[in-house]
Motif scaffolding. Structure first.
Motif, short mmCIF file in Angstrom:
data_model
loop_
_atom_site.label_atom_id
_atom_site.label_comp_id
_atom_site.label_asym_id
_atom_site.label_seq_id
_atom_site.Cartn_x
_atom_site.Cartn_y
_atom_site.Cartn_z
N GLU A 299 168.99 -43.15 49.33
CA GLU A 299 169.93 -43.10 50.45
C GLU A 299 171.25 -42.46 50.05
O GLU A 299 171.76 -42.68 48.95
CB GLU A 299 170.19 -44.51 50.97
CG GLU A 299 171.15 -44.54 52.16
CD GLU A 299 171.41 -45.93 52.71
OE1 GLU A 299 172.18 -46.04 53.68
OE2 GLU A 299 170.84 -46.91 52.16
N THR A 300 171.80 -41.67 50.95
CA THR A 300 173.14 -41.13 50.79
C THR A 300 173.86 -41.19 52.13
O THR A 300 173.22 -41.18 53.19
CB THR A 300 173.10 -39.67 50.29
OG1 THR A 300 174.46 -39.19 50.18
CG2 THR A 300 172.35 -38.76 51.23
N SER A 301 175.17 -41.26 52.07
CA SER A 301 175.97 -41.19 53.30
C SER A 301 176.57 -39.81 53.47
O SER A 301 177.23 -39.52 54.47
CB SER A 301 177.08 -42.24 53.29
OG SER A 301 177.92 -42.04 52.16
N HIS A 302 176.34 -38.93 52.48
CA HIS A 302 176.90 -37.58 52.51
C HIS A 302 176.17 -36.72 53.54
O HIS A 302 174.94 -36.65 53.52
CB HIS A 302 176.77 -36.94 51.14
CG HIS A 302 177.24 -35.51 51.09
ND1 HIS A 302 178.56 -35.15 51.26
CD2 HIS A 302 176.55 -34.35 50.88
CE1 HIS A 302 178.67 -33.84 51.15
NE2 HIS A 302 177.47 -33.32 50.93
N GLN A 303 176.91 -36.11 54.42
CA GLN A 303 176.34 -35.21 55.42
C GLN A 303 176.60 -33.77 54.97
O GLN A 303 177.70 -33.26 55.11
CB GLN A 303 176.95 -35.47 56.80
CG GLN A 303 176.60 -36.83 57.39
CD GLN A 303 175.19 -36.88 57.95
OE1 GLN A 303 174.52 -35.86 58.08
NE2 GLN A 303 174.73 -38.07 58.27
N ALA A 304 175.59 -33.16 54.41
CA ALA A 304 175.74 -31.80 53.89
C ALA A 304 175.95 -30.80 55.03
O ALA A 304 175.42 -30.97 56.12
CB ALA A 304 174.50 -31.42 53.08
N ILE A 305 176.70 -29.75 54.74
CA ILE A 305 176.84 -28.64 55.67
C ILE A 305 175.88 -27.55 55.22
O ILE A 305 176.10 -26.91 54.18
CB ILE A 305 178.28 -28.11 55.71
CG1 ILE A 305 179.25 -29.20 56.18
CG2 ILE A 305 178.38 -26.87 56.60
CD1 ILE A 305 180.71 -28.78 56.18
N ALA A 306 174.81 -27.37 55.95
CA ALA A 306 173.84 -26.32 55.66
C ALA A 306 174.15 -25.12 56.54
O ALA A 306 174.29 -25.25 57.76
CB ALA A 306 172.43 -26.82 55.91
N ILE A 307 174.24 -23.94 55.94
CA ILE A 307 174.65 -22.75 56.68
C ILE A 307 173.42 -21.95 57.10
O ILE A 307 172.76 -21.31 56.27
CB ILE A 307 175.61 -21.89 55.84
CG1 ILE A 307 176.88 -22.70 55.56
CG2 ILE A 307 175.94 -20.58 56.55
CD1 ILE A 307 177.86 -22.01 54.64
N ASP A 308 173.12 -22.02 58.38
CA ASP A 308 172.00 -21.27 58.95
C ASP A 308 172.44 -20.30 60.04
O ASP A 308 171.75 -19.33 60.33
CB ASP A 308 170.96 -22.24 59.55
CG ASP A 308 170.22 -23.01 58.48
OD1 ASP A 308 169.74 -22.39 57.51
OD2 ASP A 308 170.13 -24.25 58.60
N THR A 309 173.59 -20.57 60.65
CA THR A 309 174.07 -19.77 61.77
C THR A 309 175.54 -19.42 61.57
O THR A 309 176.22 -19.97 60.68
CB THR A 309 173.93 -20.55 63.10
OG1 THR A 309 174.81 -21.69 63.06
CG2 THR A 309 172.49 -21.02 63.32
#
Length: 241
Positions: free
Chosen positions: A216-226
């Motif tokens: 489990e993690t609370s980190h919300q990654a920013i994935a660059i798709d757009t």
């Protein structure tokens, strides 16, 4: 145990062309991913595994290590498996090239589960509310009592049939850690039926009966798709500088 981070970095992309070489605060997306992965201090080695000379040039410019793919690959796992011919490490962490802000705690927690001898592969997950679970872009995972994955799906699982209570879902985050041997085995297997239906490569492991330990993690990654993702990453960077 020697630990290496391998960052698969394919130049081609559909929704945002050449996304990994786009500017993100004075350096490119892939350069920022490399720098943030290195800065965690967790890894003995950090490599970028790519199919393109511009990505190679940018990482070498930072003094980084690059493995240039000799073959074309369908997935990041296949790409990093080829690099094992040059990378000498016991544990391999597959860091997504389009996620430029790596979280040290999440990666430390992921690596820590390999202190248990039976763990051969692990991945990350975070809680999301039920209303977010209906998006097929959010891959859900259900677990057994030992925090091993039972199944992954683009559909909302478990299905909240009675709706007597509000429930949360586990969203899969696509960072994997493998023992060297398991990664080589996994990428040598043919695609499974479930994998082909859902278009999720981790289901190949599930079909083979391999236990995937979820962390489990609370980190919300920013994935660059757009382009919108890139703008969000740029705004986030401004907020922390």
């Amino acid at each position: 145990m020697k630990i290496a981070a391998l960052i698969p970095a394919r130049y081609g992309s559909t929704r945002l062309p050449a996304k990994l070489v786009q500017d993100l605060g004075g350096i490119s997306v892939i350069q920022r991913t490399y720098v943030s992965t290195l800065a965690t201090g967790i890894f003995d080695e950090v490599w970028v595994v790519t199919d393109h000379e511009e990505i190679e040039r940018q990482i070498l410019e930072l003094g980084g290590k690059v493995y240039f793919s000799k073959k074309s690959h369908e997935s990041g796992s296949d790409r990093i498996a080829e690099a094992l011919e040059q990378v000498d490490a016991d544990l391999i962490v597959n860091v997504q090239g389009d996620e430029p802000f790596q979280d040290p705690k999440s990666l430390k927690d992921l690596v820590a589960v390999f202190e248990r001898p039976k763990v051969k592969v692990a991945s990350l997950m975070c809680k999301i509310p039920e209303d977010e679970a209906y998006s097929p872009n959010a891959v859900k995972v259900v677990l057994d009592e030992k925090m091993n994955a039972i199944y992954f799906s683009r559909s909302p699982i478990p299905f909240n049939r009675e709706r007597n209570e509000i429930i949360f879902y586990w969203k899969h985050i696509g960072i994997y850690a493998y023992t060297r041997e398991l990664l080589k085995e996994f990428t040598a297997w043919p695609k499974g039926k479930l994998e082909q239906i859902e278009m999720l490569e981790q289901l190949r492991l599930v079909e083979k009966g391999v236990k995937i330990r979820m962390v489990e993690t609370s980190h919300q990654a920013i994935a660059i798709d757009t382009k919108e993702d890139l703008d969000r990453a740029r705004n986030f960077l401004k907020s922390i500088l």
